[in-house]
Design an enzyme around this catalytic site. Structure first.
Site, PDB file in Angstrom:
ATOM      1  N   CYS A  10       0.861  -1.184   0.000  1.00 32.60           N
ATOM      2  CA  CYS A  10       0.000   0.000   0.000  1.00 32.60           C
ATOM      3  C   CYS A  10       0.895   1.231   0.000  1.00 32.60           C
ATOM      4  CB  CYS A  10      -0.963  -0.008   1.179  1.00 32.60           C
ATOM      5  SG  CYS A  10      -0.183   0.015   2.810  1.00 32.60           S
ATOM      6  N   ASN A  13       2.391   1.467   4.244  1.00 33.00           N
ATOM      7  CA  ASN A  13       2.719   0.223   4.963  1.00 33.00           C
ATOM      8  C   ASN A  13       2.444   0.332   6.466  1.00 33.00           C
ATOM      9  OD1 ASN A  13       5.581  -1.969   5.558  1.00 33.00           O
ATOM     10  ND2 ASN A  13       3.495  -2.538   5.094  1.00 33.00           N
ATOM     11  N   CYS A  15      -1.326   1.029   7.393  1.00 29.78           N
ATOM     12  CA  CYS A  15      -2.769   0.771   7.548  1.00 29.78           C
ATOM     13  C   CYS A  15      -3.200  -0.510   6.836  1.00 29.78           C
ATOM     14  CB  CYS A  15      -3.590   1.950   7.017  1.00 29.78           C
ATOM     15  SG  CYS A  15      -3.371   3.494   7.936  1.00 29.78           S
ATOM     16  N   ARG A  16      -3.238  -0.475   5.495  1.00 29.65           N
ATOM     17  CA  ARG A  16      -3.847  -1.577   4.743  1.00 29.65           C
ATOM     18  C   ARG A  16      -2.951  -2.797   4.619  1.00 29.65           C
ATOM     19  NH1 ARG A  16      -5.035   2.077  -0.371  1.00 29.65           N
ATOM     20  NH2 ARG A  16      -3.187   3.074   0.548  1.00 29.65           N
ATOM     21  N   SER A  17      -1.714  -2.620   4.132  1.00 30.20           N
ATOM     22  CA  SER A  17      -0.914  -3.823   3.827  1.00 30.20           C
ATOM     23  C   SER A  17      -0.468  -4.607   5.063  1.00 30.20           C
ATOM     24  CB  SER A  17       0.263  -3.499   2.895  1.00 30.20           C
ATOM     25  OG  SER A  17       1.146  -2.553   3.444  1.00 30.20           O
ATOM     26  N   ASP A 126      -7.725   4.008   0.537  1.00 34.89           N
ATOM     27  CA  ASP A 126      -6.794   4.529   1.544  1.00 34.89           C
ATOM     28  C   ASP A 126      -7.594   5.020   2.754  1.00 34.89           C
ATOM     29  OD1 ASP A 126      -4.974   5.970   3.053  1.00 34.89           O
ATOM     30  OD2 ASP A 126      -4.048   6.954   1.326  1.00 34.89           O
TER      31      ASP A 126
HETATM   32  P1  4NP Z   1      -1.682   2.840   4.024  1.00 27.52           P
HETATM   33  O1  4NP Z   1      -2.268   4.249   4.565  1.00 27.52           O
HETATM   34  O2  4NP Z   1      -1.160   3.116   2.636  1.00 27.52           O
HETATM   35  O3  4NP Z   1      -2.876   1.939   4.011  1.00 27.52           O
HETATM   36  O4  4NP Z   1      -0.602   2.426   5.002  1.00 27.52           O
HETATM   37  C1  4NP Z   1      -1.499   5.402   4.546  1.00 27.52           C
HETATM   38  C2  4NP Z   1      -0.610   5.623   5.571  1.00 27.52           C
HETATM   39  C3  4NP Z   1       0.140   6.778   5.590  1.00 27.52           C
HETATM   40  C4  4NP Z   1      -0.008   7.698   4.572  1.00 27.52           C
HETATM   41  C5  4NP Z   1      -0.893   7.462   3.541  1.00 27.52           C
HETATM   42  C6  4NP Z   1      -1.642   6.308   3.527  1.00 27.52           C
HETATM   43  N1  4NP Z   1       0.744   8.905   4.607  1.00 27.52           N
HETATM   44  O5  4NP Z   1       0.522   9.757   3.729  1.00 27.52           O
HETATM   45  O6  4NP Z   1       1.586   9.065   5.503  1.00 27.52           O
END
Ligand code: 4NP
Length: 158
Positions: A10, A13, A15-17, A126
């Site tokens: 994602c 790294n 939240c989702r993955s 996201d």
């Molecule tokens: P993820 O969510 O891609 O599911 O881990 C996010 C976590 C952090 C950010 C964006 C999306 N960020 O912009 O820091």
């Protein structure tokens, strides 16, 4: 089951993955395929390298009996395209970024997670700027996707 190495990717790294990694590992172990499937996760960006998963992902995993507190953020690297068989992006933006990073010979390993798992295209959205309640829906989507992914992998000849 034929051995397979899966990398969930994602943006951050956190939240989702990492949640997908924890859910898939749980499903694979319960199905008795822990020896055949190796699972990891990585982010497109480097903002959260070394950080534990987002507290909201930790909490929803815990509510479903899964501990992801030991995971740490890392950024995708060139070596990952050789080290894994399936590189599954959570949304189309991730897939575009992965496709741009992938060596030409490895481009076929990159897929949109839900399309590869279920046959139906769709982003895992996201959730970073969403409220905590969105993470239960995220969990449900990832669990459904991972169950379909396991079914697809089980169909492959061993
Ligand atoms: P993820 O969510 O891609 O599911 O881990 C996010 C976590 C952090 C950010 C964006 C999306 N960020 O912009 O820091």
């Amino acid at each position: 089951m034929k051995p397979v190495r899966i990398l969930f990717v994602c943006l951050g790294n956190i939240c989702r993955s990492p949640l997908a990694e924890g859910v898939m590992r749980d499903i694979v172990h319960k199905a008795g395929h822990g020896h055949a499937v190796s699972i990891d996760s990585a982010g497109i960006g480097a903002w959260h390298v070394g950080a534990p998963p987002d507290q909201r992902s930790i909490s929803v995993a815990k509510a479903h009996g899964i501990d992801i507190t030991g995971l740490r953020g890392r950024q995708i690297s060139a070596a990952d395209f050789a080290a894994f068989d399936l590189i599954l992006g959570m949304d189309m933006s991730n897939v575009r970024d992965l496709s741009a990073l992938a060596p030409a010979a490895m481009a076929g390993k990159v897929h949109l997670f839900m399309r590869y798992a279920t046959g139906h295209a769709g982003d895992v959205p996201d959730p970073y700027y969403e409220t905590a309640d969105v993470f239960e829906a995220l969990y449900q989507m990832l669990e459904a996707g991972c169950l379909s992914l396991l079914a697809r992998l089980e169909e492959r000849a061993s």
